[in-house]
Design a protein around this motif. Structure first.
Motif, PDB file in Angstrom:
ATOM      1  N   UNK A 184      12.105  19.747   2.309  1.00 28.20           N
ATOM      2  CA  UNK A 184      12.732  18.700   1.506  1.00 28.20           C
ATOM      3  C   UNK A 184      11.620  17.793   1.021  1.00 28.20           C
ATOM      4  N   UNK A 185      11.297  17.871  -0.277  1.00 22.69           N
ATOM      5  CA  UNK A 185      10.070  17.254  -0.771  1.00 22.69           C
ATOM      6  C   UNK A 185      10.288  16.655  -2.154  1.00 22.69           C
ATOM      7  N   UNK A 186       9.296  15.905  -2.617  1.00 19.89           N
ATOM      8  CA  UNK A 186       9.331  15.361  -3.966  1.00 19.89           C
ATOM      9  C   UNK A 186       9.211  16.483  -4.983  1.00 19.89           C
ATOM     10  N   UNK A 187      10.022  16.410  -6.029  1.00 18.40           N
ATOM     11  CA  UNK A 187       9.986  17.440  -7.062  1.00 18.40           C
ATOM     12  C   UNK A 187       8.899  17.165  -8.094  1.00 18.40           C
ATOM     13  N   UNK A 188       8.445  15.921  -8.188  1.00 13.51           N
ATOM     14  CA  UNK A 188       7.422  15.551  -9.167  1.00 13.51           C
ATOM     15  C   UNK A 188       6.421  14.592  -8.522  1.00 13.51           C
ATOM     16  N   UNK A 189       5.175  14.726  -8.933  1.00 12.52           N
ATOM     17  CA  UNK A 189       4.132  13.893  -8.330  1.00 12.52           C
ATOM     18  C   UNK A 189       4.285  12.422  -8.704  1.00 12.52           C
ATOM     19  N   UNK A 190       4.709  12.134  -9.918  1.00 14.72           N
ATOM     20  CA  UNK A 190       4.834  10.727 -10.318  1.00 14.72           C
ATOM     21  C   UNK A 190       5.894  10.013  -9.493  1.00 14.72           C
ATOM     22  N   UNK A 191       6.906  10.748  -9.033  1.00 14.12           N
ATOM     23  CA  UNK A 191       7.925  10.145  -8.176  1.00 14.12           C
ATOM     24  C   UNK A 191       7.341   9.809  -6.807  1.00 14.12           C
ATOM     25  N   UNK A 192       6.492  10.696  -6.308  1.00 11.65           N
ATOM     26  CA  UNK A 192       5.805  10.443  -5.043  1.00 11.65           C
ATOM     27  C   UNK A 192       4.944   9.190  -5.123  1.00 11.65           C
ATOM     28  N   UNK A 193       4.150   9.077  -6.200  1.00 16.19           N
ATOM     29  CA  UNK A 193       3.279   7.924  -6.374  1.00 16.19           C
ATOM     30  C   UNK A 193       4.088   6.639  -6.549  1.00 16.19           C
ATOM     31  N   UNK A 194       5.155   6.699  -7.333  1.00 14.45           N
ATOM     32  CA  UNK A 194       5.988   5.517  -7.553  1.00 14.45           C
ATOM     33  C   UNK A 194       6.608   5.035  -6.252  1.00 14.45           C
ATOM     34  N   UNK A 195       7.011   5.973  -5.396  1.00 17.42           N
ATOM     35  CA  UNK A 195       7.627   5.614  -4.124  1.00 17.42           C
ATOM     36  C   UNK A 195       6.623   4.919  -3.202  1.00 17.42           C
ATOM     37  N   UNK A 196       5.396   5.453  -3.162  1.00 15.21           N
ATOM     38  CA  UNK A 196       4.352   4.835  -2.331  1.00 15.21           C
ATOM     39  C   UNK A 196       4.045   3.430  -2.822  1.00 15.21           C
ATOM     40  N   UNK A 252      -1.266   1.691   4.662  1.00 19.62           N
ATOM     41  CA  UNK A 252      -2.633   1.755   4.152  1.00 19.62           C
ATOM     42  C   UNK A 252      -3.095   3.198   3.986  1.00 19.62           C
ATOM     43  N   UNK A 253      -2.908   4.000   5.017  1.00 28.60           N
ATOM     44  CA  UNK A 253      -3.347   5.401   4.938  1.00 28.60           C
ATOM     45  C   UNK A 253      -2.501   6.177   3.943  1.00 28.60           C
ATOM     46  N   UNK A 254      -1.220   5.841   3.876  1.00 27.09           N
ATOM     47  CA  UNK A 254      -0.348   6.480   2.893  1.00 27.09           C
ATOM     48  C   UNK A 254      -0.850   6.223   1.482  1.00 27.09           C
ATOM     49  N   UNK A 255      -1.320   5.010   1.238  1.00 25.86           N
ATOM     50  CA  UNK A 255      -1.883   4.666  -0.064  1.00 25.86           C
ATOM     51  C   UNK A 255      -3.153   5.481  -0.333  1.00 25.86           C
ATOM     52  N   UNK A 256      -3.981   5.650   0.688  1.00 27.15           N
ATOM     53  CA  UNK A 256      -5.205   6.446   0.522  1.00 27.15           C
ATOM     54  C   UNK A 256      -4.885   7.906   0.244  1.00 27.15           C
ATOM     55  N   UNK A 257      -3.749   8.386   0.771  1.00 30.48           N
ATOM     56  CA  UNK A 257      -3.363   9.784   0.574  1.00 30.48           C
ATOM     57  C   UNK A 257      -2.869  10.074  -0.839  1.00 30.48           C
ATOM     58  N   UNK A 258      -2.687   9.041  -1.642  1.00 32.69           N
ATOM     59  CA  UNK A 258      -2.267   9.271  -3.028  1.00 32.69           C
ATOM     60  C   UNK A 258      -3.398   9.858  -3.861  1.00 32.69           C
ATOM     61  N   UNK A 259      -4.617   9.883  -3.299  1.00 35.33           N
ATOM     62  CA  UNK A 259      -5.748  10.463  -4.012  1.00 35.33           C
ATOM     63  C   UNK A 259      -6.587   9.437  -4.730  1.00 35.33           C
ATOM     64  N   UNK A 260      -6.365   8.158  -4.438  1.00 36.55           N
ATOM     65  CA  UNK A 260      -7.138   7.112  -5.099  1.00 36.55           C
ATOM     66  C   UNK A 260      -8.615   7.195  -4.717  1.00 36.55           C
ATOM     67  N   UNK A 261      -8.906   7.774  -3.527  1.00 37.82           N
ATOM     68  CA  UNK A 261     -10.279   7.998  -3.077  1.00 37.82           C
ATOM     69  C   UNK A 261     -10.443   9.475  -2.754  1.00 37.82           C
TER      70      UNK A 261
END
Length: 338
Positions: A184-196, A252-261
């Motif tokens: 059960x996962x996000x269907x689109x990456x932008x939705x994942x980023x918006x949620x974070x 904090x780590x969840x934010x880092x997992x978005x690929x910002x670094x």
């Protein structure tokens, strides 16, 4: 989907954020993340099972004591009751998170419903803690301004508004979740980023409001000799600090997992292990509040002792009458179980 998602299949929205999803599948990460998978699987099963039992027992006791012994005309008691309901809601999802390690077999509807309930419990906790702090700020710094907020109408309005805001904030998470390869996962990456980003914005905004309120509260308390004021503020402050210390590292780590670094393979593996630790700490928060009430809440300890004596029939006790409630004066907090 990377190996973390394949092996764990943890379906809650914030759990899925920890791992790569269907839109960034990379087989080269398989060996790199294998140790993190094993660590996550064992710790998740053991810890979540323990947290589920402790939370169900602890929060059920709090609800029982509130209903049996306390005055529910107290707005603070209403907030405590709703926090318990939010924690119980979160706790009920832990067995699902454990079973989902082996795949999601309940279909799209329950996938969406699961993440909707998951996010509602998270947002409602943040909102109730923030409003509870604002209420304490008004009661300490400007008691006259709280004269009209103790009516049944206002209690219902505040509670309904918080739950409505929590539901509305959680709808996007439910909409953009579906079953992908038994996850059960996000269907689109932008939705994942918006949620974070949404969760972190709410988290930081609430923390800013709470810090401001407590700075003003402390200034006022330093000029006051009321022990009741100190005891009331101490419990709410402890609850709020525990919540933010539990969730801040995870966010904090969840934010880092978005690929910002950008992370190397070794760095990514270390971040995965850190995510597992911080996630387990954050998800364990639902069983912390009853423990805080025992150690910090004087009246709660007395009520709990009385209740246990009745259950085990150590001696006959009568239920104490609700404390008197006088709107507009600071003594109204005698009706809350501090």
């Amino acid at each position: 989907m990377d190996s973390d998602s394949d092996a764990l299949g943890i379906t809650a929205s914030w759990v899925q954020m920890e791992s790569s999803t269907a839109f960034d599948y990379d087989k080269s990460n398989l060996l790199c993340e294998r140790n993190a998978i094993f660590f996550s699987t064992i710790s998740t099963t053991v810890l979540y099972s323990l947290v589920f039992l402790l939370s169900m027992v602890g929060n059920s006791l709090v609800l029982w004591i509130l209903v049996k012994y306390e005055n529910l005309e107290s707005l603070t008691n209403i907030f405590i009751l709703n926090l318990c309901l939010s924690d119980l809601m979160f706790s009920c999802l832990l067995p699902v998170l454990i079973s989902a390690q082996w795949g999601w077999f309940l279909g799209d509807f329950f996938c969406k419903l699961h993440n909707l309930i998951f996010c509602i419990s998270l947002y409602s906790s943040i909102f109730f803690l923030t409003i509870m702090t604002i209420h304490r700020y008004l009661s300490v710094v400007s008691p006259i301004s709280t004269l009209g907020i103790y009516t049944l109408r206002h209690r219902v309005l505040v509670t309904t508004s918080v739950w409505a805001a929590s539901i509305l904030s959680s709808i996007p998470d439910a909409v953009f979740h579906k079953v992908i390869f038994l996850n059960c996962d996000y269907s689109e990456r932008h939705a994942f980023l918006a949620s974070v980003y949404q969760h972190n914005i709410f988290f930081l905004f609430s923390m800013g409001i709470i810090l401001f309120c407590y700075v003003q509260i402390l200034k006022t308390l330093f000029r006051s000799r009321s022990r009741q004021r100190h005891r009331t503020v101490r419990l709410i402050f402890t609850i709020v600090v525990t919540y933010f210390l539990s969730w801040a590292p995870y966010n904090l780590i969840l934010f880092l997992k978005t690929g910002i670094i950008q992370q190397s393979c070794e760095g990514s593996q270390q971040l995965d292990i850190a995510m597992v630790i911080c996630r387990n700490l954050a998800f364990s928060h639902c069983c912390f509040n009853p423990v805080l009430y025992v150690f910090v809440g004087v009246k709660f300890r007395k009520h709990l002792k009385c209740l246990l004596q009745q259950v085990w029939q150590c001696r006959k006790t009568t239920s104490p009458a609700p404390f008197s409630y006088s709107p507009g004066t600071f003594t109204y907090d005698g009706s809350s179980f501090y």
